[in-house]
Scaffold this active site. Structure first.
Site, short mmCIF file in Angstrom:
data_model
loop_
_atom_site.label_atom_id
_atom_site.label_comp_id
_atom_site.label_asym_id
_atom_site.label_seq_id
_atom_site.Cartn_x
_atom_site.Cartn_y
_atom_site.Cartn_z
N TYR A 211 -58.14 -95.28 7.27
CA TYR A 211 -56.68 -95.31 7.14
C TYR A 211 -55.96 -95.44 8.47
O TYR A 211 -54.74 -95.41 8.50
CB TYR A 211 -56.17 -94.09 6.35
CG TYR A 211 -56.71 -92.74 6.79
CD1 TYR A 211 -56.27 -92.15 7.96
CD2 TYR A 211 -57.65 -92.07 6.02
CE1 TYR A 211 -56.76 -90.92 8.35
CE2 TYR A 211 -58.15 -90.83 6.40
CZ TYR A 211 -57.70 -90.26 7.57
OH TYR A 211 -58.18 -89.04 7.95
N ARG A 358 -48.38 -88.77 21.92
CA ARG A 358 -49.46 -89.71 21.70
C ARG A 358 -48.91 -91.00 21.11
O ARG A 358 -48.06 -90.96 20.21
CB ARG A 358 -50.46 -89.05 20.74
CG ARG A 358 -51.80 -89.70 20.66
CD ARG A 358 -52.73 -88.87 19.78
NE ARG A 358 -52.34 -88.93 18.37
CZ ARG A 358 -53.19 -88.81 17.34
NH1 ARG A 358 -54.48 -88.59 17.57
NH2 ARG A 358 -52.77 -88.87 16.11
#
Lengths: 399, 399
Positions: A211, A358
């Protein structure tokens, strides 16, 4: 300008208007054809065939067929990958398998920056077997530890989930093999981002999710690769009926399939499988080497642009693009608030404890232009302290 | 005529024209609203929210929310059921949990007609723990065995997957509890077909699937119920990150959630979950007691009508409707061929080894008229030996 893939492939993806999506390392976006594919699977397969779908629409063989699509992406032999369950389950199987084929006594080695769930899984299995916990060392000490000869199994995530730091898989795996160590690699942040070749590199086990860079959708099933030389030597730790040689014989005794099917467990999630199968079609045309090259360009550009701003953001990803995957991370004060502000302004990255921002890049839909815009937005937010707005400090369940 | 539910609910289901669907005990048919629901989930949640869907569309809490819908159907307390993975995995967790909370030494008892996968799963776990295999006895000997006092765990499937024979759960569970035995029930063929009350009956663990009578779709996730008194006493055998007390802290050490979430493992299959959630809406209105009553009527009518034909078909389901679930099975020569012919003529049942024709009934979409028609078709096939056509002997992968 070598950043070209997005021109062809970005239109295939549905990404909300005005979003710059740098979180495909957590959940990849939707390819538009999946809507129709799944709708068709539901209406015309489940709806019109009901039970017959297992044969007629090949639902029963799909996990292995999709496994073969994954096999191509990791350089594995046909029929050495199967798809199902979650990464956690597939890793549990891999660790159990690794212990079974290991000819050495010794400990399981990993690094202290590994994805915590991998450690939970391995330790829960080791505890069950009354074996000592995974030994954790700094990434830089892995080679030394291997050389000491006390390791039986090496379990590593190729790309660090926070910093994006990349192991030299070929080198490390080679040392491990020379020392008689069984290797288990987690490709969660590798597959779809990096060229992989488990056969050439002599990897024993690999697992991953579908995913992130494969864009299979939320909760898309995981995969497990088992080196063909070990497949029929492993007694499946979770002996579900679909791993049986002939499930519909309903024998009272479990007899594992002779091939990779023995790593199947229960009834496959057919609706998710059909989304994943559709998502993987893009790989008929895309060359992973181009993806890798463009991703290196994108992450480098991002780092340069952030650098130019001279903000108090410390890069924790490797400077050299050969040493990192497709993501870039920074440590900064109030990282959570800053990330929430960024997201609010349409730049979607994510936050990781304790103070990390991130950003993940996928050249299939991200462009240099995205990066330039995103950094401008970040500049505005930091310069004007927009992140100090109280609404950005409220913690969400999923970060 | 007490058979009324189908008048209201059959129009909600998509069942192919001219089919008489008696295989909902294997895979339930599609409720039409699921097409739109899943399409919406894909386009508007995954497509428009991507990563934000975890919070915004409650994907992260969905397994527990859907668990609470299931809890209502089995008479369980809120927050004592969670949904995910497959029945095999959930049973693996339950067996491990049962062993942990058992205060007795002794063996795991089951019956020799249990669904083989349940035995595979339990035995693979017991083998891992170097414990003796599940002891199998005839269904009629379960009570005696319990009374002997050497059983630590009782693992039974309430409704026999072949004959439909029903255990008197209340009675058996009561004997087990009196003997200090931990009980693990498989509700695969019970949920959505029978009134269940795990709290009142003092069941310790229950597992089940959601693609049979609950019509969640192929590969719809499974569920596990754990008695609230045991939840926080069990160390999850597969310690996946979503069973952690706070997964997004990414602690190096696993600390299980204090509640039922500790039985979650990995990332939930969100697309399947949304299909299941939609499928369960029907239970806002339907009373399981009516379902049960009408199913008893339907299975009895079917048995009577088959009886009238005086064919060489031996009923292996209990004669009395109180003693069977919602399915009826016959042993007959050439059962496979006869079933294939029936299916070809639009009556969808299934075949089970070695010589069983199996028919499942769901009053939500099956009617007395279906039964009368189906038996006429069977009559035609048997009378005229239509099943002897060679095309009906070809074995399919899934029977």
């Amino acid at each position: 300008m070598v950043n070209n893939l997005h021109k062809k492939y970005r239109p295939l993806f549905q990404i909300p208007e005005n979003w710059i999506y740098f979180d495909g390392n957590s959940l990849g976006p939707l390819q538009k054809t999946i809507i129709k594919k799944v709708s068709n699977m539901i209406s015309n397969e489940w709806g019109e065939q009901i039970i017959k779908g297992w044969n007629k629409s090949n639902w029963m063989t799909q996990p292995d067929n999709v496994g073969n699509l994954i096999a191509k992406l990791i350089g594995a032999d046909k029929n050495s990958v199967t798809v199902g369950d979650t990464l956690a389950i597939k890793l549990f199987q891999a660790i159990s398998g690794a212990l079974q084929v290991s000819k050495k006594t010794g400990f399981v080695l990993s690094d202290e920056s590994n994805f915590p769930s991998d450690l939970y899984i391995a330790n829960s299995y080791l505890k069950e077997k009354n074996l000592s916990e995974v030994k954790l060392v700094n990434k830089t000490k892995i080679e030394d530890e291997l050389q000491k000869g006390k390791v039986s199994i090496l379990m590593l995530t190729q790309v660090d989930y926070r910093t994006g730091e990349l192991y030299d898989l070929k080198k490390i795996n080679n040392i491990a093999k020379k020392m008689g160590v069984i290797t288990v690699w987690d490709f969660a942040h590798s597959i779809g981002a990096l060229p992989l070749n488990v056969r050439e590199d002599d990897v024993d086990f690999a697992v991953g999710c579908t995913y992130k860079y494969l864009c299979g959708g939320p909760g898309s099933p995981a995969f497990i690769y088992v080196s063909p030389k070990y497949i029929d030597k492993i007694n499946p730790i979770i002996a579900g009926w679909l791993g049986h040689e002939n499930p519909f014989n309903f024998d009272l005794n479990y007899k594992p399939a002779r091939d990779i099917k023995r790593f199947r467990i229960g009834t496959p999630p057919v609706i998710q499988m059909s989304a994943l199968e559709e998502a993987l079609k893009i790989w008929d045309n895309v060359d992973i080497n181009f993806i890798r090259k463009e991703a290196q360009l994108l992450t480098s550009l991002f780092i340069d642009k952030i650098n130019d701003l001279k903000f108090d953001m410390k890069l924790i990803s490797p400077r050299h693009s050969d040493q990192r995957g497709s993501q870039v991370a920074y440590v900064t004060k109030n990282a959570y608030e800053k990330m929430q502000a960024l997201i609010d302004f349409g730049v979607i990255g994510d936050y990781r404890e304790p103070n990390i921002m991130r950003f993940g890049f996928n050249p299939l839909y991200n462009s240099e232009e995205d990066i330039i815009k995103a950094v401008e937005i970040l500049n505005k937010i930091l310069k004007n302290n927009l992140w100090k707005n109280k609404k950005y400090s409220k913690r969400k369940l999923v970060t």
